[in-house]
Design a protein around this motif. Structure first.
Motif, PDB file in Angstrom:
ATOM      1  N   CYS A   1       0.805  -1.223   0.000  1.00 39.55           N
ATOM      2  CA  CYS A   1       0.000   0.000   0.000  1.00 39.55           C
ATOM      3  C   CYS A   1       0.836   1.271   0.000  1.00 39.55           C
ATOM      4  O   CYS A   1       0.267   2.371  -0.003  1.00 39.55           O
TER       5      CYS A   1
ATOM      6  N   THR B   1      -7.062   0.778   1.086  1.00 43.49           N
ATOM      7  CA  THR B   1      -6.202   0.872  -0.094  1.00 43.49           C
ATOM      8  C   THR B   1      -6.547  -0.215  -1.109  1.00 43.49           C
ATOM      9  O   THR B   1      -6.650   0.042  -2.315  1.00 43.49           O
ATOM     10  N   PHE B   2      -6.747  -1.445  -0.624  1.00 40.59           N
ATOM     11  CA  PHE B   2      -7.109  -2.540  -1.526  1.00 40.59           C
ATOM     12  C   PHE B   2      -8.493  -2.312  -2.136  1.00 40.59           C
ATOM     13  O   PHE B   2      -8.712  -2.623  -3.308  1.00 40.59           O
TER      14      PHE B   2
ATOM     15  N   GLN C   1      -3.325  -0.749  -4.437  1.00 44.05           N
ATOM     16  CA  GLN C   1      -2.205  -1.549  -3.961  1.00 44.05           C
ATOM     17  C   GLN C   1      -1.275  -1.909  -5.109  1.00 44.05           C
ATOM     18  O   GLN C   1      -1.609  -1.702  -6.279  1.00 44.05           O
TER      19      GLN C   1
ATOM     20  N   HIS D   1      -7.726  -8.228  -4.220  1.00 39.51           N
ATOM     21  CA  HIS D   1      -6.510  -8.226  -5.041  1.00 39.51           C
ATOM     22  C   HIS D   1      -6.746  -8.880  -6.386  1.00 39.51           C
ATOM     23  O   HIS D   1      -6.090  -8.524  -7.384  1.00 39.51           O
TER      24      HIS D   1
END
Length: 334
Positions: free
Chosen positions: A20, A105-106, A111, A183
């Motif tokens: 991150c 952040t993800f 990321q 992700h």
């Protein structure tokens, strides 16, 4: 270059934190996060207050709290301070280094876009007392929010054993699934659930693989690490080599194994490698309970915010008492 980050527990938190950080992203090409846990990062303003309280308790007036004055304090004096001053076991967010929490952040797809392996062990909850979290408090918080725990864990009793499994899954099993889902939108992700114990040690660990006990297998150091070094069988050595080879393959190529041996995680079609003997790919691993916990955590976090962060599920409360006999343990049921 070809750099693979690998970390366990707080080290796994560090791996995801580096994913991150804008300044870190060009410096690595893969990541492995083992037993990352679902405790949020600490906001900068709260961390600053903790730091100020720590310095005052160490006898340093605010006017003298300079870097030079702090360097005069002995390292031993820090260890003697009250645990409420500690920032562990999470990072601080809200500054230029880590502007947002890891999950934020993800969720924003900001990321590092490189391959990532995530997973946990079958008894990661063994570390919860050290984290200052109480499984019984988490169980009660879920019941208070009408989560159908009985449906998710049929036949598990007594409450202490139910709390152990619930806490393991909501703090440890859930986060790899949640982060892998996010992700997968920007890069490749793989999930594992580590369940292998050296043959002679299995009677000593009826609840599964304790927190951190998977590390020697990932590094193929079981022959040099207690308690496995004195009891190894050929089967144990072979399994350690297999797990280590997955990691080496991942570091070399960006994929730990063939698509049939260890398929990628995909949101909506979760595929998890259960690291048992023999290894087994399971589709939609613990799907029902993990989906319920994703919903419940949102509810609990919302009520926690309204209550000023005083929810029992997130408080530093320790539960003590004898461990009763355990019955009905559907550890890997979906």
């Amino acid at each position: 270059g070809n750099v693979t980050l690998m970390g366990q527990s707080a080290g796994a938190k560090s791996v995801l934190s580096l994913f991150c950080m804008e300044s870190a992203k060009p410096l690595f090409h893969r990541g492995v996060a083992m037993s990352v846990y679902g405790l949020d990062e600490m906001p900068l303003d709260k961390a600053l207050l903790k730091g100020q309280a720590l310095i005052r308790d160490m006898g340093v007036p605010d006017a003298e709290a300079t870097p030079e004055r702090m360097r005069q304090l002995s390292a031993e004096s820090f260890w003697q301070q009250a645990p409420e001053h500690s920032l562990a076991p999470v990072a601080v967010c809200g500054d230029t280094v880590l502007p947002q929490s890891i999950l934020s952040t993800f969720k924003a797809r900001q990321q590092a876009r490189v391959p990532l392996i995530l997973g946990s062990t079958s008894d990661d909850v063994s570390v919860m007392t050290a984290m200052g979290r109480d499984p019984m408090e988490i169980l009660q918080a879920l019941r208070d929010n009408n989560v159908p725990i009985g449906l998710l864990y049929p036949g598990v009793s007594p409450d202490e054993e139910l709390a152990r499994q619930v806490c393991r899954d909501i703090v440890f099993t859930l986060i790899p699934r949640q982060v892998a889902d996010l992700h997968n939108q920007v890069s490749d992700a793989w999930r594992f659930y580590f369940e292998y114990t050296a043959a002679e040690l299995r009677p000593e660990y009826p609840d599964g693989v304790p927190h951190g006990s998977d590390v020697p297998y990932f590094l193929d150091t079981v022959a040099r690490c207690p308690p496995t070094q004195d009891v190894l069988t050929d089967e144990d050595r072979a399994y350690s080599r297999q797990v280590s080879n997955w990691m080496l393959q991942f570091a070399r190529t960006g994929a730990p194994a063939s698509a049939t041996e260890w398929p990628r995680h995909q949101q909506g079609e979760d595929r998890t490698l259960r690291m048992q003997q023999p290894p087994k790919v399971e589709h939609n691993f613990m799907q029902l309970r993990l989906n319920a916990f994703l919903l419940a955590s949102a509810i609990i976090n919302s009520s926690d915010s309204r209550a000023g962060g005083k929810s029992g599920a997130r408080g530093n409360v320790r539960h003590t008492g004898a461990t009763p006999q355990k019955t009905g343990r559907p550890e890997g049921t979906t």
